[in-house]
Design an enzyme around this catalytic site. Structure first.
Site, PDB file in Angstrom:
ATOM      1  CG  ASP A 202      25.205  28.825  13.897  1.00 20.23           C
ATOM      2  OD1 ASP A 202      25.219  30.013  13.797  1.00 20.23           O
ATOM      3  OD2 ASP A 202      24.537  28.036  14.521  1.00 20.23           O
TER       4      ASP A 202
ATOM      5  CG  ASP B  80      29.360  26.722  12.497  1.00 22.51           C
ATOM      6  OD1 ASP B  80      30.269  26.969  12.669  1.00 22.51           O
ATOM      7  OD2 ASP B  80      28.298  26.532  13.001  1.00 22.51           O
TER       8      ASP B  80
ATOM      9  CG  ASP C 245      27.455  22.107  14.702  1.00 21.22           C
ATOM     10  OD1 ASP C 245      28.407  21.044  14.180  1.00 21.22           O
ATOM     11  OD2 ASP C 245      27.061  22.524  14.856  1.00 21.22           O
TER      12      ASP C 245
ATOM     13  NE  ARG D 270      35.632  22.381  17.143  1.00 21.39           N
ATOM     14  CZ  ARG D 270      34.438  23.413  17.905  1.00 21.39           C
ATOM     15  NH1 ARG D 270      33.392  23.313  17.190  1.00 21.39           N
ATOM     16  NH2 ARG D 270      35.261  24.517  18.805  1.00 21.39           N
TER      17      ARG D 270
END
Length: 439
Positions: free
Chosen positions: A236, A260, A264, A316
């Site tokens: 990603d 991305d 994560d 985020r």
């Protein structure tokens, strides 16, 4: 979030893991017997790492912070480069930073992690491995001396670097467990190529790296262990991807501009601490939780502490699904949309952070809830305790305060609040450490 019986959680996790993994396996083109075994072991490790009373970890963390702050009145962030004597301004750094002999005692770092990743030791019980070659040319048979060769070894390793270097990864760097990547004493950049993948493993420390300008990897045949070669689909473009992994500590890393996310943590990952990092120039900074339908992420427990969320960030920081996230003593100096968001009823405890809202009147709210009306999200436990709100910032709380193990006044550091954040995060990001001198 409604309290879940600790005996029920593992069953839910097992069922969701078994159903979801065959279709969502993070760029593994062939989910063969090797990856099935690795995934099954990772599931067991995550269940073992899961803490049934997460408030105990937040209480312990706050006690450590409070001890370090007693008797210190500094509240200002010093934006100029610091040139004075070593200052260790938070309890993680105080554990190791001001030792002039740090280069002969590197593994002391493994004793210093706090928060949900507190059991992470990385490669503490292995030998040192020195990366001497910055190339990444052979995905099937990596050259000895390269970072890719080091991270696929089966035994624990404490990986260090012979000199400063820029490593452009041709494909995602797939790590095995029980590894520390320790870039102290060198300027090491993972840049202009693929990022780092921590998938179905446990016990990884990443320390003092620059990670920036990460792009999508095309996939292909990649050696992911000494005794296994697999075929991967496109990656990603995450800086660090944590997938079905546990006991992970990311500390003093500087990150920006990845294709991305910067970090994560998804698909049943848990027991994670992200600390002392500096994040800049990115849109979707951190994603915790794979999807609203993947209930296996209710085991997710993550501490985000002493980080500086700086220039050029949009949203985020983090965005959470399911799980329990402790966001403590971070400095949020820039965002364009919101700072902390989520869906699928995560528990988010925000303590002693400094939130400086942008000029945009429509972006003053720190929080953002997705895919749920107020009648639903009002029951999600999102609490703000001792945060400093500046330039019109506001945090919309919901749910009931955690009453089962209430925080004491001392543990909440209420008298100090978010005004100490400038000091606690003063040395976030990578540190220029030199042999024979404190970092």
């Amino acid at each position: 979030m409604a309290e879940v019986n600790k005996n029920v959680v593992p069953l839910l996790f097992f069922l969701s893991f078994a159903v979801i993994i065959p279709t969502l396996h993070a760029h593994i083109a062939e989910f063969d017997d090797y990856w099935k075994l690795r995934a099954e072991q990772a599931r067991k490790d995550a269940l073992e790492a899961y803490h049934p009373q997460p408030e105990e970890i937040t209480n312990n963390f706050n006690s450590h912070v409070n001890k370090d702050l007693i008797g210190n009145n500094s509240t200002r962030r010093q934006l100029r480069k610091y040139k004075g004597p070593c200052l260790a301004t938070n309890p993680i750094d105080r554990c190791w930073r001001c030792d002039p002999n740090w280069h002969n005692n590197r593994k002391k770092l493994a004793n210093c992690v706090l928060g949900f990743g507190y059991k992470t030791v990385g490669g503490k019980y292995g030998r040192y491995y020195v990366v001497t070659d910055s190339s990444d040319d052979d995905m099937v048979n990596p050259k000895p001396g390269t970072l890719r060769y080091a991270v696929i070894q089966p035994q624990p390793l404490w990986i260090i670097f012979a000199r400063s270097m820029v490593i452009r990864l041709n494909q995602e760097l797939i790590m095995t467990g029980d590894k520390t990547i320790d870039a102290r004493g060198a300027n090491v950049r993972i840049a202009h190529g693929a990022g780092i993948t921590i998938q179905f493993v446990k016990n990884v420390i990443i320390h003092n790296l620059h990670i920036h300008d990460i792009v999508v990897g095309s996939g292909g045949t990649i050696r992911d262990a000494i005794d296994h070669i697999g075929f991967r689909t496109m990656s990603d473009g995450d800086g660090i991807s944590i997938f079905g992994a546990s006991n992970i500590w990311i500390d003093h890393v500087s990150m920006s501009n990845c294709r991305d996310g910067l970090i994560d943590a998804i698909m049943g990952s848990t027991a994670i601490t992200i600390s002392n990092c500096h994040f800049t120039h990115h849109n979707e900074v951190m994603l915790f939780g794979a999807s609203d339908s993947y209930s296996g992420d209710q085991l997710m427990q993550i501490t985000v502490a002493f980080n500086h969320f700086g220039r050029g960030l949009v949203q985020r920081m983090p965005r959470c699904r399911w799980g329990f996230v402790h966001v403590v003593n971070n400095d949020y100096t820039h965002w364009l949309m919101y700072a902390i968001g989520g869906s699928s009823h995560p528990t988010i405890i925000s303590q002693g952070n400094r939130f400086i809202a942008p000029p945009n009147l429509a972006a003053k709210e720190v929080t953002k809830r997705d895919y749920a009306g107020e009648s639903e999200w009002k029951n999600w436990v999102w609490r703000s305790q001792g945060d400093l709100m500046m330039n019109g910032a506001f945090f919309v709380q919901s749910g009931s305060p955690l009453k089962k193990k209430p925080f004491s006044r001392r543990q909440l550091i209420k008298a100090k609040r978010g005004t100490y954040v400038g000091r606690l995060t003063r040395f976030s990001g990578t540190i220029a450490c030199k042999r024979g001198k404190p970092c």
